[in-house]
Design a protein around this motif. Structure first.
Motif, PDB file in Angstrom:
ATOM      1  N   SER A  23       6.431  -9.003  -6.137  1.00  0.00           N
ATOM      2  CA  SER A  23       6.934  -8.518  -7.431  1.00  0.00           C
ATOM      3  C   SER A  23       5.784  -8.356  -8.419  1.00  0.00           C
ATOM      4  O   SER A  23       5.783  -7.433  -9.249  1.00  0.00           O
ATOM      5  N   GLY A  24       4.786  -9.264  -8.318  1.00  0.00           N
ATOM      6  CA  GLY A  24       3.611  -9.108  -9.174  1.00  0.00           C
ATOM      7  C   GLY A  24       2.840  -7.854  -8.841  1.00  0.00           C
ATOM      8  O   GLY A  24       2.372  -7.125  -9.740  1.00  0.00           O
ATOM      9  N   LEU A  25       2.696  -7.567  -7.544  1.00  0.00           N
ATOM     10  CA  LEU A  25       2.023  -6.331  -7.146  1.00  0.00           C
ATOM     11  C   LEU A  25       2.823  -5.107  -7.595  1.00  0.00           C
ATOM     12  O   LEU A  25       2.250  -4.089  -8.012  1.00  0.00           O
ATOM     13  N   MET A  26       4.141  -5.206  -7.518  1.00  0.00           N
ATOM     14  CA  MET A  26       4.981  -4.093  -7.953  1.00  0.00           C
ATOM     15  C   MET A  26       4.785  -3.817  -9.443  1.00  0.00           C
ATOM     16  O   MET A  26       4.748  -2.652  -9.877  1.00  0.00           O
ATOM     17  N   LEU A  27       4.663  -4.888 -10.238  1.00  0.00           N
ATOM     18  CA  LEU A  27       4.480  -4.714 -11.682  1.00  0.00           C
ATOM     19  C   LEU A  27       3.142  -4.071 -12.008  1.00  0.00           C
ATOM     20  O   LEU A  27       2.952  -3.568 -13.125  1.00  0.00           O
ATOM     21  N   ASP A  28       2.211  -4.114 -11.062  1.00  0.00           N
ATOM     22  CA  ASP A  28       0.910  -3.477 -11.287  1.00  0.00           C
ATOM     23  C   ASP A  28       0.918  -1.993 -10.924  1.00  0.00           C
ATOM     24  O   ASP A  28      -0.103  -1.315 -11.073  1.00  0.00           O
TER      25      ASP A  28
ATOM     26  N   GLY B  47      10.500  -7.491 -13.089  1.00  0.00           N
ATOM     27  CA  GLY B  47      10.244  -8.659 -13.941  1.00  0.00           C
ATOM     28  C   GLY B  47      11.286  -9.737 -13.741  1.00  0.00           C
ATOM     29  O   GLY B  47      10.971 -10.936 -13.738  1.00  0.00           O
ATOM     30  N   THR B  48      12.559  -9.312 -13.563  1.00  0.00           N
ATOM     31  CA  THR B  48      13.626 -10.285 -13.325  1.00  0.00           C
ATOM     32  C   THR B  48      13.405 -11.017 -12.001  1.00  0.00           C
ATOM     33  O   THR B  48      13.588 -12.241 -11.913  1.00  0.00           O
TER      34      THR B  48
ATOM     35  N   ALA C 182      11.066   2.066 -16.995  1.00  0.00           N
ATOM     36  CA  ALA C 182      11.523   0.877 -17.727  1.00  0.00           C
ATOM     37  C   ALA C 182      12.535   0.077 -16.919  1.00  0.00           C
ATOM     38  O   ALA C 182      12.491  -1.158 -16.882  1.00  0.00           O
ATOM     39  N   GLU C 183      13.461   0.776 -16.251  1.00  0.00           N
ATOM     40  CA  GLU C 183      14.491   0.078 -15.494  1.00  0.00           C
ATOM     41  C   GLU C 183      13.888  -0.655 -14.294  1.00  0.00           C
ATOM     42  O   GLU C 183      14.212  -1.809 -14.024  1.00  0.00           O
ATOM     43  N   GLN C 184      12.985   0.037 -13.577  1.00  0.00           N
ATOM     44  CA  GLN C 184      12.340  -0.597 -12.428  1.00  0.00           C
ATOM     45  C   GLN C 184      11.498  -1.796 -12.854  1.00  0.00           C
ATOM     46  O   GLN C 184      11.484  -2.840 -12.190  1.00  0.00           O
TER      47      GLN C 184
END
Length: 735
Positions: free
Chosen positions: A252-257, A269-270, A262-264
């Motif tokens: 999830s951290g890699l995804m946030l990078d 983040g959740t 906004a929705e994704q």
């Protein structure tokens, strides 16, 4: 256990117990006999008076009374002291001598008042036999004492009767002698029976104790085995949960990078926040199990007190800002710069108390205060204006898996372990924890006391903010904040630096003070105030007093919406760090700042790290998801790593080509990470082998020590923290 032969030590212990019991029995019997002796003396004196002469009898009665008092007041306590010290031989000799004396006194009386008349002979004979029977039955358990009394009594009287020579006297002598012998024989048998009964009692007690000890040992072994199974179960569960959790948080951290809408980003983040929450719960359970098992160690290292407090506050600052809470801390009185203790556990306690305070407070403030109690004791107090506590709920506060009430658990969540862990940690640090509240809706205060010695930090690791500062001395400071705690914190701190603070509770009061001629060198304005907020007040001040430097004080710590450029010269965020306040005030005063100690860069994902610190890396990991995550993290830093799926492959890879660093999982098939580390250390000396870093989900007490003992050089727990991984890579490059 039945039929087991007793050891010499057990036999000696039983013998000692029997001697103590025998002398205790003797002491009780003799005290009873001496207490009833006056009755026998009175009957003897009356019978003599009825049957003949009694000359010299009062003197003899006086001697008997003196002997009775001698025993009760002197000899009896002496006998008890000797027996208490296990000096049984001395006590026995003392008793025998006393019985010889007592028997001789009665023999003297019987011989002196011996007359051939039948009635007088009956009195003497009854007196002798009554004394023999009484003493023989009373002290039958100690045969030497029986003989010591009876022989001096019976033999002189029998010999005196034989000397008389009359038929009646000879008959009386024979009767006394044979009846005395019969009584002594029965007394001897009675004494043997008593001793045997005592011995059986003590042997049974010893056997029962042995059986009890055996049961206790078996129970202890069972409890130890259960504790071991529990620890192994927790270690296994921790590993199995942390392994997928590593993937959840890491991916999830890699995804946030990556580019997300906004929705994704909200979904990712959740997922990450939920993973972090689950990790916190796991850590709490592991900490609780360590404390319950007595395996929690408290470290002792110097740390900066203010930095510990400020770092704990920073971790809850964002949540407090979201809820609109004022967050502040206050050092009461003079406190040392540093303490010698466990900064990690102290920060854990403070963070738990602050997190609870923010969680259960909807409006108002959360204030952390620190003060000295003396004797190296320090008190930390967290006060909030939240939901408060009733007296009934106070009793359940520090119980494991419990909160104030069930509705609290449903509304606010949480395991209820935090306070229980914090309380036990404070006790391990030599202190205690308690809570106070005026009732529901009235807020609460949590206090924790610890013991730690004051310490000194290296000069390069600290900045001095103690005492008056030349750059700020005599500067006039205006503080405008509707919160009394914030005004007090700012006023106390700046006054210690030599400034002259004036505080106002509202914008209107501040403007009135300025209009009345108040002159100030600096002004600190709170952003959010009822009535006139900080922006409006700043614009009003700027129109009339354009040269007054203004500092915005807010929960966000950045320019607020609507704040024009140039309106504020500096920005401070809550909770207020002492160093930030000092730097802002000194900078606006036109003085050069004192040089800061070099700050360590906060590790993060740096795409150029591999170029600056090239490393040949081997990843030993059996889980495919963890392999993918670790390789992705390393790739984002510019590293390309080889992969081994178990310990055997890791050893073969190191043999095949040189590596600078091996990231080693512990639980792997065929050969685990610990065995692989030992094999690598055995084959290659320290200067020629790669640096070994344990990267494992094993986070129980002793896991780190086990990894280091196996030859590992570093230790990183899963879920993998990017910062921890970067630090391990940097240390690997340095090695």
């Amino acid at each position: 256990m039945p039929g087991r032969a007793m050891t010499p030590e057990e036999l000696e212990a039983i013998t000692r117990q029997m001697e103590r019991a025998r002398h205790a029995y003797l002491a009780r019997s003799m005290r009873l006999g001496m207490c009833v002796a006056p009755v026998g003396l009175a009957l003897f004196a009356w019978a003599l008076g009825q049957t003949g002469r009694t000359d010299g009898l009062p003197g003899w009665l006086g001697v008997q009374a003196a002997v009775t008092l001698l025993y009760l007041l002197l000899l009896a306590p002496w006998q008890q002291r000797l027996a208490a010290r296990d000096e049984f031989a001395h006590a026995a000799r003392l008793i025998q001598l006393f019985h010889v004396l007592l028997g001789a006194l009665w023999a003297w009386a019987c011989v002196r008042y011996f007359e051939p008349e039948p009635l007088r002979l009956v009195v003497v004979m009854v007196t002798v036999l009554a004394n023999v029977l009484a003493v023989a039955s009373a002290v039958a358990i100690h045969r030497p004492s029986v003989l010591a009394f009876c022989l001096p009594l019976v033999l002189p009287v029998v010999l005196w009767a034989l000397r008389e020579g009359s038929t009646v006297a000879l008959l009386a002598a024979a009767t006394m002698f044979w009846l005395s012998v019969i009584v002594l024989v029965f007394a001897h048998q009675h004494g043997l029976a008593l001793l045997q009964a005592m011995r059986m009692r003590f042997e049974n007690e010893r056997l029962n104790e042995a059986l009890t000890e055996q049961k206790v040992r078996e129970r202890t072994r069972a409890l130890e085995a259960a504790s071991q199974h529990k620890s192994e179960f927790l270690a296994t569960v921790s590993h199995e949960i942390r392994t997928p959790l590593n993937a959840i948080i890491g991916m999830s951290g890699l995804m946030l990078d990556t580019p997300l809408d906004a929705e994704q980003r909200d979904y990712a983040g959740t997922i990450r926040d939920s993973g972090e929450t689950l990790l916190t719960i796991i850590n709490d359970i592991l900490d609780f199990s360590k404390i319950e098992a007595g395996r929690m160690d408290i470290e002792h290292h110097p740390f900066e007190l203010r930095d510990c407090v400020e770092s704990a506050l920073e971790l809850v600052a964002a949540r407090a800002a979201e809820k609109g809470l004022d967050l502040a801390y206050l050092f009461e009185g003079e406190l040392p710069v540093a303490l010698n203790g466990d900064v990690t556990r102290l920060r854990q306690i403070l963070l738990n108390l602050l997190s609870n305070a923010v969680k259960f407070t909807e409006r108002g403030e959360v204030v952390l205060s620190v003060r000295a109690l003396g004797d190296d004791a320090w008190q930390f107090s967290v006060r909030d204006t939240g939901i408060g506590l009733s007296e009934g709920n106070m009793s359940r506060l520090f119980q494991s898996f419990s909160q104030a009430d069930s509705s609290t658990t449903r509304k606010y969540g949480g395991t209820g372990l935090g306070l229980a862990i914090s309380k036990k940690l404070s006790e391990l640090m030599g202190g205690r924890m308690w809570a106070e509240s005026a009732g529901p809706g009235c807020g609460s205060s949590f206090h924790v006391c610890i013991r730690a010695e004051a310490a000194e930090l290296p000069a390069s690791a600290r900045r001095e903010f103690i005492g008056q500062q030349p750059a700020l001395r005599a500067k006039q400071l205006l503080v405008v904040d509707d919160n009394a705690t914030n005004r007090r914190v700012l006023a106390l701190q700046t006054a210690k630096w030599g400034m002259l603070p004036r505080d106002c509770a509202s914008g209107e009061e501040a403007l009135q003070l300025l209009e009345q001629g108040g002159r100030f060198d600096l002004a600190v304005l709170d952003m959010h105030m009822p009535g006139m907020d900080g922006l409006t007040l700043a614009r009003r001040i700027r129109k009339t007093w354009p040269q007054l430097p203004l500092v915005m004080f807010s929960s966000l710590g950045r320019k607020e919406a609507g704040a024009e450029d140039g309106l504020f010269q500096a920005y401070l965020h809550k909770p207020l760090r002492q160093s930030q306040l000092f730097d802002a005030l000194v900078g606006l005063s036109g003085e050069a700042l004192a040089p800061r100690p070099p700050a360590q860069d906060r590790p993060g994902i740096d795409a150029g790290l591999a170029a600056r610190h090239p490393l040949r890396i081997l990843l030993a990991e059996d889980n495919a998801v963890n392999q993918k995550l670790a390789l992705r993290l390393l790739a984002q830093m510019g590293y390309r790593a080889d992969v081994a799926s178990n310990g055997i492959e890791a050893v073969e890879s190191v043999q095949r080509q040189p590596y600078d660093l091996v990231l080693m999982d512990v639980q792997m098939p065929e050969m685990d990470g610990l065995e692989a580390a030992r094999e690598i250390c055995r084959r290659w000396p320290a200067g020629r082998r790669p640096r070994l870093v344990a990267m494992t989900a094993n986070a129980m007490q002793g896991d780190r020590e086990a990894c280091l003992a196996a030859g590992m050089d570093d230790y990183v727990t899963k879920p993998i923290r990017t910062e921890a991984l970067v630090q391990a890579l940097m240390r690997g490059q340095g090695g």
